[in-house]
Design a protein around this motif. Structure first.
Motif, mmCIF file in Angstrom:
data_model
loop_
_atom_site.group_PDB
_atom_site.id
_atom_site.type_symbol
_atom_site.label_atom_id
_atom_site.label_comp_id
_atom_site.label_asym_id
_atom_site.label_seq_id
_atom_site.Cartn_x
_atom_site.Cartn_y
_atom_site.Cartn_z
ATOM 1 N N MET A 160 -6.103 -53.446 -59.770
ATOM 2 C CA MET A 160 -6.760 -53.324 -58.472
ATOM 3 C C MET A 160 -7.175 -51.877 -58.212
ATOM 4 O O MET A 160 -6.375 -50.974 -58.351
ATOM 5 N N SER A 161 -8.433 -51.667 -57.850
ATOM 6 C CA SER A 161 -8.940 -50.305 -57.671
ATOM 7 C C SER A 161 -8.438 -49.705 -56.370
ATOM 8 O O SER A 161 -8.334 -50.392 -55.362
ATOM 9 N N SER A 162 -8.111 -48.412 -56.404
ATOM 10 C CA SER A 162 -7.764 -47.751 -55.148
ATOM 11 C C SER A 162 -8.902 -46.836 -54.708
ATOM 12 O O SER A 162 -8.741 -46.003 -53.841
ATOM 13 N N GLN A 163 -10.081 -46.990 -55.372
ATOM 14 C CA GLN A 163 -11.223 -46.164 -54.997
ATOM 15 C C GLN A 163 -11.858 -46.689 -53.716
ATOM 16 O O GLN A 163 -12.005 -47.885 -53.533
ATOM 17 N N PRO A 164 -12.260 -45.788 -52.818
ATOM 18 C CA PRO A 164 -12.952 -46.247 -51.619
ATOM 19 C C PRO A 164 -14.284 -46.886 -51.970
ATOM 20 O O PRO A 164 -14.938 -46.484 -52.919
ATOM 21 N N SER A 165 -14.682 -47.885 -51.185
ATOM 22 C CA SER A 165 -15.841 -48.672 -51.572
ATOM 23 C C SER A 165 -17.103 -48.335 -50.790
ATOM 24 O O SER A 165 -18.189 -48.430 -51.320
ATOM 25 N N SER A 166 -16.985 -47.972 -49.544
ATOM 26 C CA SER A 166 -18.046 -47.741 -48.585
ATOM 27 C C SER A 166 -18.804 -49.022 -48.235
ATOM 28 O O SER A 166 -19.490 -49.078 -47.251
ATOM 29 N N ARG A 167 -18.701 -50.046 -49.008
ATOM 30 C CA ARG A 167 -19.328 -51.326 -48.695
ATOM 31 C C ARG A 167 -18.282 -52.411 -48.860
ATOM 32 O O ARG A 167 -17.196 -52.175 -49.378
ATOM 33 N N ASN A 168 -18.663 -53.587 -48.457
ATOM 34 C CA ASN A 168 -17.688 -54.667 -48.437
ATOM 35 C C ASN A 168 -17.495 -55.230 -49.839
ATOM 36 O O ASN A 168 -17.937 -56.316 -50.156
ATOM 37 N N ASP A 169 -16.812 -54.478 -50.695
ATOM 38 C CA ASP A 169 -16.691 -54.919 -52.084
ATOM 39 C C ASP A 169 -15.607 -55.985 -52.232
ATOM 40 O O ASP A 169 -14.695 -56.103 -51.423
ATOM 41 N N ALA A 170 -15.762 -56.755 -53.277
ATOM 42 C CA ALA A 170 -14.907 -57.926 -53.448
ATOM 43 C C ALA A 170 -13.452 -57.545 -53.632
ATOM 44 O O ALA A 170 -12.567 -58.194 -53.113
ATOM 45 N N SER A 171 -13.149 -56.427 -54.331
ATOM 46 C CA SER A 171 -11.748 -56.132 -54.614
ATOM 47 C C SER A 171 -10.992 -55.782 -53.331
ATOM 48 O O SER A 171 -9.850 -56.195 -53.150
ATOM 49 N N GLU B 115 -21.129 -52.859 -42.165
ATOM 50 C CA GLU B 115 -20.694 -51.561 -41.629
ATOM 51 C C GLU B 115 -20.033 -50.749 -42.740
ATOM 52 O O GLU B 115 -19.111 -51.229 -43.410
ATOM 53 N N PRO B 116 -20.459 -49.503 -42.951
ATOM 54 C CA PRO B 116 -19.855 -48.700 -44.025
ATOM 55 C C PRO B 116 -18.340 -48.571 -43.834
ATOM 56 O O PRO B 116 -17.863 -48.385 -42.725
ATOM 57 N N TYR B 117 -17.624 -48.692 -44.912
ATOM 58 C CA TYR B 117 -16.169 -48.500 -44.978
ATOM 59 C C TYR B 117 -15.350 -49.553 -44.224
ATOM 60 O O TYR B 117 -14.150 -49.409 -44.091
ATOM 61 N N VAL B 118 -16.022 -50.596 -43.729
ATOM 62 C CA VAL B 118 -15.257 -51.572 -42.955
ATOM 63 C C VAL B 118 -14.251 -52.315 -43.840
ATOM 64 O O VAL B 118 -13.131 -52.621 -43.403
ATOM 65 N N ALA B 119 -14.630 -52.600 -45.092
ATOM 66 C CA ALA B 119 -13.697 -53.301 -45.981
ATOM 67 C C ALA B 119 -12.483 -52.414 -46.273
ATOM 68 O O ALA B 119 -11.352 -52.897 -46.376
ATOM 69 N N ASP B 120 -12.731 -51.119 -46.392
ATOM 70 C CA ASP B 120 -11.617 -50.179 -46.626
ATOM 71 C C ASP B 120 -10.690 -50.120 -45.415
ATOM 72 O O ASP B 120 -9.475 -50.065 -45.554
ATOM 73 N N MET B 121 -11.307 -50.136 -44.233
ATOM 74 C CA MET B 121 -10.480 -50.082 -43.019
ATOM 75 C C MET B 121 -9.636 -51.345 -42.891
ATOM 76 O O MET B 121 -8.449 -51.274 -42.554
ATOM 77 N N ALA B 122 -10.247 -52.498 -43.164
ATOM 78 C CA ALA B 122 -9.497 -53.763 -43.055
ATOM 79 C C ALA B 122 -8.330 -53.765 -44.037
ATOM 80 O O ALA B 122 -7.216 -54.180 -43.697
#
Ligand SMILES: Cc1cc2nc3c(=O)[nH]c(=O)nc-3n(C[C@H](O)[C@H](O)[C@H](O)COP(=O)(O)OP(=O)(O)OC[C@H]3O[C@@H](n4cnc5c(N)ncnc54)[C@H](O)[C@@H]3O)c2cc1C
Length: 515
Positions: free
Chosen positions: A1-12, A79-86
């Motif tokens: 599992m990646s710990s890199q920030p996505s900026s978009r709603n990426d699947a991982s 929304e940018p980074y929303v997947a990361d925030m969730a």
């Protein structure tokens, strides 16, 4: 599992969030079932208060994590980074829950090893590490610095239009006077109230059939957020609500049937503390004891609409020709200035019979009539808290971009970015919880749990975010010149009024969950 920030709603990130939410859901179900059994289905909460409080807060956090995850997977996915925030938020809730459940396993009646099976599976551990990684959270923070923290979260069309219009109104009409009102403890000007009235800001969520705007609760919340971001006290209160203090049963202000000048009505005697805006108001909503038997508790109360004259200033005295009087004195407060909160004293104050809410059928029904008002007030306070926290984030991003220490802007330090990332994530979570509660109330106006959770969580976020923002301002955070100092003192009222935090947790949320 990646710990890199996505900026978009990426699947991982989405998959990891879903893993966390599923684990949190099954853990919460187990914890609620255990606590419900321990408290005899909520009847015995008082014998287990710390446990009930913990369960109420955990349930609130789980619901918040779900609200943000749903938004990230749906309406907010662009929304940018929303997947990361969730992911970051769900991970933080799961990590905290693991520690709390382990520490309190005996009280909850949990076998400690069962925490690993229901919550801390290998997939959940990996999702927690990914979600809470410094890289992910500092990336969220850097994005806030780039956008100066401004909130443009996707919204349905009418709510988005309302947000733009109110943001404009707040910046031109409220912002120029907000600081003066706070520092001089002024009363919010009549001209501002009149403008807000003309624009339909009051009673927005009330159905048109009852004289309201019929716009629904989401538009009301978005409006509240924008006004509260500029001034919590001067503009953020769009609906008035009588409150009672925690112990309603001990309420002593009493009303007795009486006749004055041939008119039937009630005579009110006694004191009422903390009546906000009572000087300027021309009517007060008052819960008074109409059944003299104190054993009746909340069952002996009625709700009155008490007419009075309007007074400026911090004290007033009103005398009725028939001999009754109403005096009021504002209690000085460090924040939430602009409306003034009064201690009132009624002496033989006559209220006409038609001002009893529900008329004859409303006698001793006041507390129940009042319940719906509590929920609406709490929902709106979720919006007030989110708006205030949002203002703190924006001011702090601006300050962190501008303030240089040790040769570079403080926003370029990793710890600043990390702090801003967590602040923004918690605000997004509070916002989506409050929006979800608003939509739930539109569907069923009798609900109590969702608005109480929104108020509880968003208020805590506002207190924490304003204080984090103050620290990031350093010494200037303590100077009145910078609005963050006002936000800090304004925020501290949020967990107190509309139901002080422990009462909300025990008597509304825990009762609802465990009963
Ligand atoms: C600025 C401001 C404006 C306000 N405006 C209004 C208004 O317009 N109208 C209005 O009616 N009210 C208003 N209020 C009052 C506010 O709603 C009450 O202060 C609030 O609900 C808390 O009630 P209380 O003061 O009776 O606190 P208390 O009941 O005395 O609670 C204090 C603490 O005691 C503990 N506690 C109390 N009972 C229990 C229990 N059963 N179990 C465990 N712990 C317990 C908790 O730790 C709690 O935090 C305002 C208050 C403020 C500060």
């Amino acid at each position: 599992m990646s710990s890199q920030p996505s900026s978009r709603n990426d699947a991982s990130a989405g998959e990891a969030t879903a893993t966390l939410i599923a684990a949190l859901d099954r853990t919460l179900a187990t914890v609620v079932a255990k606590a419900s059994a321990r408290t005899s289905q909520g009847k015995d909460i008082d014998a287990h208060q710390p446990q009930a409080e913990r369960v109420a807060y955990f349930a609130t956090e789980v619901r918040t994590a779900k609200a943000l995850a749903d938004y990230a997977a749906g309406e907010g996915s662009a929304e940018p980074y929303v997947a990361d925030m969730a992911l970051a938020f769900a991970a933080e809730v799961a990590s905290k829950a693991a520690g709390q459940l382990d520490a309190h396993a005996d009280d909850l009646g949990l076998v400690p090893s069962s925490i690993d099976e229901m919550l801390l599976t290998p997939a959940v551990r990996a999702a927690i590490r990914a979600g809470m990684s410094d890289g992910r959270i500092t990336a969220i923070g850097r994005h806030q610095l780039e956008t100066r923290g401004v909130n443009n979260s996707p919204l349905e069309e009418i709510a988005a239009m309302a947000r733009d219009a109110v943001r404009q109104f707040a910046s031109t009409e409220v912002a120029p006077i907000a600081e003066h009102i706070h520092r001089h403890d002024d009363l919010v000007p009549d001209s501002l109230i009149a403008k807000m009235g003309e624009l339909g800001y009051f009673g927005m969520a009330v159905p048109e059939a009852y004289g309201g705007g019929g716009m629904g609760n989401l538009v009301m919340i978005v409006t509240t957020e924008e006004l509260s971001a500029v001034s919590l006290a001067a503009a953020g209160s769009l609906i008035t609500r009588p409150d009672t203090g925690s112990d309603v049963a001990s309420l002593t202000c009493r009303a007795e049937p009486a006749e004055r000048d041939g008119k039937k009505g009630w005579v009110v005697n006694g004191a009422k503390a903390w009546c906000t805006f009572a000087g300027r108001a021309n009517v007060l909503a008052l819960l008074a004891r109409t059944d003299p038997n104190p054993k009746q508790g909340a069952k002996g109360l009625s709700l009155f609409i008490v007419p009075k004259d309007t007074f400026p200033g911090h004290a007033f005295e009103m005398r009725q020709p028939s001999g009754g009087s109403l005096t009021g004195k504002a209690d000085a407060t460090p924040g939430y200035r602009g409306m003034h909160s009064f201690t009132l004293m009624f002496e033989n104050y006559f209220v006409p019979g038609e001002n009893l809410v529900g008329e004859a059928g409303g006698v001793n029904k006041g507390f129940y009539l009042q319940m719906a008002g509590f929920a609406a007030g709490r929902l709106q306070t979720g919006g007030r808290a989110t708006g205030l926290a949002q203002a703190a984030l924006q001011r702090t991003c601006e300050y962190a971009n501008d303030r240089k220490q040790f040769g570079k802007p403080i926003g370029q330090y990793g710890l600043t970015q990390y702090k801003l990332g967590r602040m923004a994530t918690h605000i997004a979570a509070a916002r989506q919880l409050t929006y979800a509660a608003a939509r739930a109330m539109d569907a069923d106006e009798t609900i109590a749990l969702e608005p109480a959770m929104a108020k509880l969580f968003a208020s805590d976020v506002a207190v924490w975010v304003t204080q984090e923002g103050q620290q990031l301002h350093g010494g200037w955070g303590y100077a009145e010149e910078f609005p963050i100092s006002r936000y800090v003192v304004d925020a501290t009222v949020l967990p107190i009024f509309e139901g002080v935090k422990p009462i909300l947790e025990l008597k509304v949320i825990a009762r609802n969950l465990l009963g």
